[in-house]
Design a protein around this motif. Structure first.
Motif, PDB file in Angstrom:
ATOM      1  N   ALA A  52      -1.725   5.869 -25.993  1.00 44.42           N
ATOM      2  CA  ALA A  52      -2.394   4.565 -26.151  1.00 44.42           C
ATOM      3  C   ALA A  52      -3.847   4.769 -25.749  1.00 44.42           C
ATOM      4  O   ALA A  52      -4.377   4.085 -24.889  1.00 44.42           O
ATOM      5  CB  ALA A  52      -1.728   3.500 -25.305  1.00 44.42           C
ATOM      6  N   ASN A  56      -9.086   1.540 -28.890  1.00 45.56           N
ATOM      7  CA  ASN A  56      -8.163   0.510 -29.334  1.00 45.56           C
ATOM      8  C   ASN A  56      -8.442  -0.815 -28.629  1.00 45.56           C
ATOM      9  O   ASN A  56      -8.557  -0.837 -27.399  1.00 45.56           O
ATOM     10  CB  ASN A  56      -6.712   0.918 -29.029  1.00 45.56           C
ATOM     11  N   TYR A  60      -3.862  -3.937 -29.673  1.00 45.52           N
ATOM     12  CA  TYR A  60      -3.302  -2.716 -30.244  1.00 45.52           C
ATOM     13  C   TYR A  60      -2.889  -1.742 -29.139  1.00 45.52           C
ATOM     14  O   TYR A  60      -1.868  -1.061 -29.247  1.00 45.52           O
ATOM     15  CB  TYR A  60      -4.314  -2.076 -31.187  1.00 45.52           C
ATOM     16  N   PHE A  61      -3.659  -1.700 -28.065  1.00 44.96           N
ATOM     17  CA  PHE A  61      -3.255  -0.912 -26.898  1.00 44.96           C
ATOM     18  C   PHE A  61      -1.889  -1.366 -26.404  1.00 44.96           C
ATOM     19  O   PHE A  61      -1.013  -0.544 -26.097  1.00 44.96           O
ATOM     20  CB  PHE A  61      -4.305  -1.060 -25.796  1.00 44.96           C
ATOM     21  N   ARG A  64       0.860  -0.069 -28.627  1.00 47.04           N
ATOM     22  CA  ARG A  64       1.046   1.371 -28.457  1.00 47.04           C
ATOM     23  C   ARG A  64       1.704   1.688 -27.106  1.00 47.04           C
ATOM     24  O   ARG A  64       2.571   2.564 -27.010  1.00 47.04           O
ATOM     25  CB  ARG A  64      -0.292   2.094 -28.603  1.00 47.04           C
ATOM     26  N   HIS A 105      -9.089   1.345 -19.393  1.00 47.20           N
ATOM     27  CA  HIS A 105      -7.649   1.557 -19.522  1.00 47.20           C
ATOM     28  C   HIS A 105      -6.930   1.477 -18.178  1.00 47.20           C
ATOM     29  O   HIS A 105      -5.791   1.024 -18.114  1.00 47.20           O
ATOM     30  CB  HIS A 105      -7.376   2.881 -20.223  1.00 47.20           C
ATOM     31  N   PHE A 304      -5.622  -0.953 -38.895  1.00 46.46           N
ATOM     32  CA  PHE A 304      -4.480  -1.345 -38.081  1.00 46.46           C
ATOM     33  C   PHE A 304      -3.206  -1.427 -38.917  1.00 46.46           C
ATOM     34  O   PHE A 304      -3.260  -1.512 -40.145  1.00 46.46           O
ATOM     35  CB  PHE A 304      -4.754  -2.689 -37.393  1.00 46.46           C
ATOM     36  N   SER A 323      -0.776   6.528 -37.118  1.00 48.47           N
ATOM     37  CA  SER A 323      -0.157   6.592 -35.801  1.00 48.47           C
ATOM     38  C   SER A 323       1.336   6.296 -35.870  1.00 48.47           C
ATOM     39  O   SER A 323       1.900   5.676 -34.961  1.00 48.47           O
ATOM     40  CB  SER A 323      -0.839   5.642 -34.804  1.00 48.47           C
TER      41      SER A 323
END
Length: 357
Positions: A52, A56, A60-61, A64, A105, A304, A323
């Motif tokens: 992840a 992003n 979206y993180f 993931r 993050h 995406f 991905s």
């Protein structure tokens, strides 16, 4: 769910295999059809990094990150999947961006930490050049793409799914404002629902029923060494290349995890890239290039995933994304639940097909 609900899954890559397995596990009658062998077209050419990572947005993180956790559940259900949580070292960004990535993050709950030159050497002793600062995420890893797909398909078949390989779909079948099945060379196959997980082949099949889905297919070249004694403990996301070692000992690398632009002479590009990779590693003097792959990554136009029912054709479910390795476990579970129960996971809300209308 009706006891005998029949669902066709088009595409034998990792995403299609995961959806087929989850649907079968949930009690649906599943038929998978695919023109190519297990793994499809994009999956065998995947770097297969489960992450992840940077670049992003938060929604979206979150998707993931959920899927990283779902890999553990999927591995428990199908123990034959070759999954390794062997961690990743990253320094493929300017220092200021690397610091910003780490801070962002970490604030999102990602298990990311800064490591200095000495600790980088302890994590990956075979690195010839050590960065002043790198980031390490122990929860990241890789799943061997084709072997994982084969394991999912074999278990889905054991559970009752019908797997039809080398069975290209000529067109989707439209009837009464719904997709009623698919046309194959040997005839028509009907179903209650059709799942289109055909990657780069999806737009052509959608065009047979007048549906347009903008998908880019950028190429990415990866080099694969011959099997070699142990060199790397985990994944290395470095400035020169992104590199990992497979369970059978092959070094796989690209200029980034999506691969390298192949150029007009892919063979020469592969040789030059492989030379860079060898220069990154101590003890790689006898490392030999075996082959290279050029994969075409199915990427919806905004970058995406495109996941959900096609507007106006409720019996058609689309699942196309780059991905695929990271996302396959979560998408398989979420798609199966939506197809069978109508419940859409909130993490999928930004990725509906109607955003391209």
């Amino acid at each position: 769910m009706p006891a005998q609900k029949h669902i066709i899954v088009v595409g034998a890559g990792i995403v299609g295999a995961s959806i087929a397995w989850h649907l079968t596990k949930a009690g649906a009658r599943v038929t998978m059809v695919a023109a190519s062998g297990p793994g499809g077209v994009a999956t065998p050419s995947s770097f297969a990094w489960i992450n992840a990572s940077w670049g992003n947005p938060k929604p979206y993180f979150d998707l993931r990150l959920r899927s990283m956790a779902e890999w553990t559940r999927l591995k428990a259900g199908v123990p034959e999947i070759p999954l390794r949580r062997n961690g990743a070292l990253c320094w493929d960004l300017p220092r200021a961006e690397l610091e910003a990535f780490a801070a962002e993050h970490a604030s999102w709950g990602y298990g990311i930490r800064r490591v200095d030159r000495a600790e980088t050497a302890r994590i990956e002793p075979a690195l010839a050049e050590l960065p002043e600062l790198a980031l390490h995420v122990a929860e990241e890893g890789a799943a061997e793409p084709v072997a994982s797909t084969l394991a999912l398909l074999a278990d889905a078949e054991r559970l009752g799914a019908r797997i039809m390989i080398a069975a290209p779909v000529k067109s989707l079948v439209l009837g009464n404002d719904r997709i009623a099945g698919v046309d194959l060379d040997e005839g028509r196959l009907e179903a209650d629902d059709v799942v289109l997980a055909a990657g780069a082949g999806s737009p052509a099949l959608l065009a047979t029923v007048g549906v347009a889905l903008p998908i880019d297919t950028p190429p990415g070249l990866l080099v694969h060494s011959k099997p070699h004694r142990h060199l790397l403990n985990g994944l290395v996301i470095g400035e020169k290349a992104h590199v990992r070692q497979t369970t059978e000992g092959r070094i796989v690398a690209g200029a980034d995890f999506g691969g390298t632009e192949p150029g007009t002479n892919p063979e020469e590009t592969a040789r030059e890239l492989f030379a860079e990779v060898r220069s990154m590693l101590v003890g790689a003097d006898d490392l030999k290039l075996d082959f290279h792959t050029v994969g075409y990554r199915p990427t919806p136009a905004d970058g995406f995933p495109a996941i959900g029912r096609a507007p106006g054709l409720g019996s058609l479910y689309i699942a196309v994304m780059h991905s695929g390795i990271t996302l396959a476990p979560a998408i398989g579970r979420m798609a199966a639940d939506e197809i069978l129960s109508g419940r859409r996971d909130p993490l999928l809300l930004p990725y509906g097909i109607d955003r391209f209308a």
